[in-house]
Design a protein around this motif. Structure first.
Motif, short mmCIF file in Angstrom:
data_model
loop_
_atom_site.label_atom_id
_atom_site.label_comp_id
_atom_site.label_asym_id
_atom_site.label_seq_id
_atom_site.Cartn_x
_atom_site.Cartn_y
_atom_site.Cartn_z
N SER A 22 16.18 11.06 1.11
CA SER A 22 15.11 11.78 0.43
C SER A 22 13.73 11.52 1.04
O SER A 22 12.73 11.81 0.42
N HIS A 23 13.70 10.97 2.25
CA HIS A 23 12.41 10.74 2.90
C HIS A 23 11.67 12.05 3.10
O HIS A 23 12.28 13.10 3.16
N TYR A 24 10.36 12.00 3.25
CA TYR A 24 9.55 13.18 3.61
C TYR A 24 9.49 14.23 2.51
O TYR A 24 9.23 15.38 2.77
N ALA B 122 0.83 -1.21 0.00
CA ALA B 122 0.00 0.00 0.00
C ALA B 122 0.86 1.25 0.00
O ALA B 122 0.55 2.25 -0.65
N LYS B 123 1.98 1.20 0.72
CA LYS B 123 2.87 2.37 0.79
C LYS B 123 3.79 2.47 -0.41
O LYS B 123 4.37 3.52 -0.66
N GLY B 124 3.98 1.36 -1.12
CA GLY B 124 4.98 1.34 -2.17
C GLY B 124 6.35 1.48 -1.55
O GLY B 124 7.23 2.17 -2.06
N PRO C 234 3.88 1.87 10.08
CA PRO C 234 4.70 2.96 9.57
C PRO C 234 3.82 4.19 9.43
O PRO C 234 2.59 4.09 9.59
N SER C 235 4.40 5.33 9.16
CA SER C 235 3.57 6.50 8.91
C SER C 235 2.68 6.21 7.70
O SER C 235 3.09 5.52 6.77
N ALA C 236 1.44 6.74 7.74
CA ALA C 236 0.41 6.34 6.77
C ALA C 236 0.44 7.19 5.50
O ALA C 236 -0.54 7.82 5.12
MG MG Z 1 7.62 7.25 7.54
#
Ligand code: MG
Ligand code: TXA
Length: 320
Positions: free
Chosen positions: A226-228, A51-53, A139-141
Motif C-alpha cells: 500500500s505504499h505511495y 518525522a515520517k511516521g 528516505p523519500s520526504a
Molecule cells: Mg518512500
C-alpha cells in the motif's frame, strides 16, 4: 518551524551545517525529494523515522557524492563496480554487504547486514553531500505511506513543522524513485523498479531476477503493497470512467471524464514517470474538492520507466 533554503552556495552551506549538527533537512535529488539525516548519527536517523511516521523495520538508503565514498561503507562486487561506472551519478541504488568498519548507524540499515548505497545526480545534491562529508540517509520526504514529493511544496505539505529545513532545488526531473538492485546473492535481484530501466541494467549486469511480490519479501520491507497511496482509492487498468471518478490518463484520455490529469499525451513512459506523483496529488486534491470518490488509472506501457510507473500505481491501488 521548517525553513526553506535556496539552492545557492549559502543555502547549500547552511543545509550541510544543519545536517552535520544532527538536524533533518529535505533536499531534491534527480528522482524525488529525500528527507536527509547524517547516516552515522543514530539519533538523527531515529528522528527521520519519527518525522515520517515510518515503521522502524524499514532500512534507509545512504547517499554519497561519488562511488569512492559509497564503496567504503560496503563490500563492492565486480557487478557493483560496472553498474556504478555506468549509472552513477544517477537513479540506481545498490544493496551490498555492509563493511565491518562502516560508521553508518545500525539503525540506518534497520539492523540488516546489508546497506543500500546511491550517488544521486543533480548538482545541488552532490554539492550538498560533498559539503556534509558524511553519508546522508534519506528516505523519500513524505509521511509514511503517502505519495513521494517531487517539489519543495510537496515536502512542506507533509512534513512542515516536523523537520528543520528543506533545500529547494526545484522540481525533480526523473520523478520516480531510484531502481533498487540487490547484489548480495548469486544473481542481481530487482527489489524496486525505478529511474534506471531494467533493460539498461541487464545490458551491464546480465540477467536480473525479479523479487517476489512485496508482501512475501521480508528482504525489502519497504516495498509494502500500500505504499505511495493518495487519499482517494485508485482503480487500475480503467477502460471507462464513472461519473464519480477522476481520470489519470496515459495517451489519449478516455471519453467522459470530468477531471483529467494526463501523465503523457504522447504515451511516453519517461514523461509519465516525471509527472506521476504530481498527478496523483493533483487529482487527489481536485477530486476531493469536487466530491469525486476514486481515481481511475488508465494502463501504462511497461517499457523503460513504465515498469516503475506501473509498479507505483499498483501500490497506490493496493489494500490499505
Ligand atoms: Mg518512500
Ligand atoms: O530515489 C530514491 O531512492 C529516493 C531518494 C530520496 O534517494 N529515496 C527513497 O528512499 O526512495 P525510500 O526509503 O523511500 O525507499 C528505499 C527503498 C525501500 O524500499 C527499502 O526497503 C529499500 O530501499 N532498502 C533500503 N535498504 C535496503 C537493504 N539494506 N536491503 C533491501 N532493501 C533496502
Amino acid at each position: 518551524m521548517t525553513i526553506v533554503l535556496g539552492a545557492d552556495a549559502a543555502g547549500i552551506a547552511e543545509a550541510a551545517a544543519l545536517l552535520r549538527r544532527g538536524a533533518l533537512v529535505a533536499f531534491g535529488t534527480e528522482t524525488v525529494y529525500g528527507l536527509g539525516a547524517d547516516a552515522t548519527d543514530a539519533d538523527a536517523v531515529a528522528r527521520v523515522f519519527a518525522a515520517k511516521g515510518r515503521p522502524r523495520f524499514n532500512p534507509l538508503i545512504c547517499h554519497y557524492p561519488d562511488a569512492g565514498s559509497a564503496f567504503r561503507d560496503v563490500v563492492p562486487t565486480d557487478a557493483a563496480g560496472r553498474l556504478a561506472e555506468r549509472f552513477w551519478p544517477g537513479p540506481l541504488t545498490i544493496v551490498l554487504r555492509r563493511s565491518l568498519h562502516s560508521a553508518v548507524a545500525l539503525l540506518t540499515g534497520a539492523g540488516l547486514d546489508t546497506l543500500a548505497v546511491r550517488v544521486p545526480a543533480g548538482e545541488t545534491s552532490r554539492t550538498l553531500l560533498r559539503a556534509v562529508g558524511q553519508p546522508v540517509a534519506a528516505p523519500s520526504a513524505n509521511r509514511s505511506g503517502a505519495v513521494s514529493p517531487t517539489t519543495a511544496r510537496h515536502v512542506l505539505s507533509g512534513l512542515s513543522g516536523r523537520i528543520e529545513a528543506v533545500l529547494d532545488s526545484g522540481p525533480c526531473p526523473v520523478g520516480v524513485e531510484s531502481t533498487v538492485l540487490d547484489l548480495t546473492g548469486e544473481l542481481p535481484v530487482l527489489l524496486r523498479p525505478g529511474g534506471v530501466p531494467l533493460e539498461a541494467i541487464e545490458a551491464v549486469a546480465g540477467q536480473v531476477a525479479r523479487a517476489g511480490h512485496a508482501a512475501d519479501s521480508p528482504r525489502s520491507p519497504g516495498l509494502l503493497p500500500s505504499h505511495y497511496a493518495p487519499g482517494l482509492p485508485v482503480r487500475l487498468d480503467a477502460v471507462s470512467v464513472a461519473a464519480n471518478e477522476a481520470l489519470l490518463a496515459f495517451g489519449p484520455p478516455l471519453a467522459g471524464a470530468g477531471l483529467v490529469f494526463n501523465l503523457s499525451a504522447d504515451g511516453d513512459p519517461t514523461e509519465a514517470a516525471s509527472r506521476l506523483f504530481e498527478g496523483l496529488r493533483w487529482l487527489d486534491e481536485q477530486g476531493a474538492a469536487r466530491g469525486l470518490q476514486r481515481i481511475a488509472a488508465m494502463p501504462v506501457s511497461e517499457r523503460g520507466l513504465g515498469l516503475a510507473v506501473a509498479d507505483r500505481l499498483r501500490r497506490a491501488a493496493g489494500p490499505r
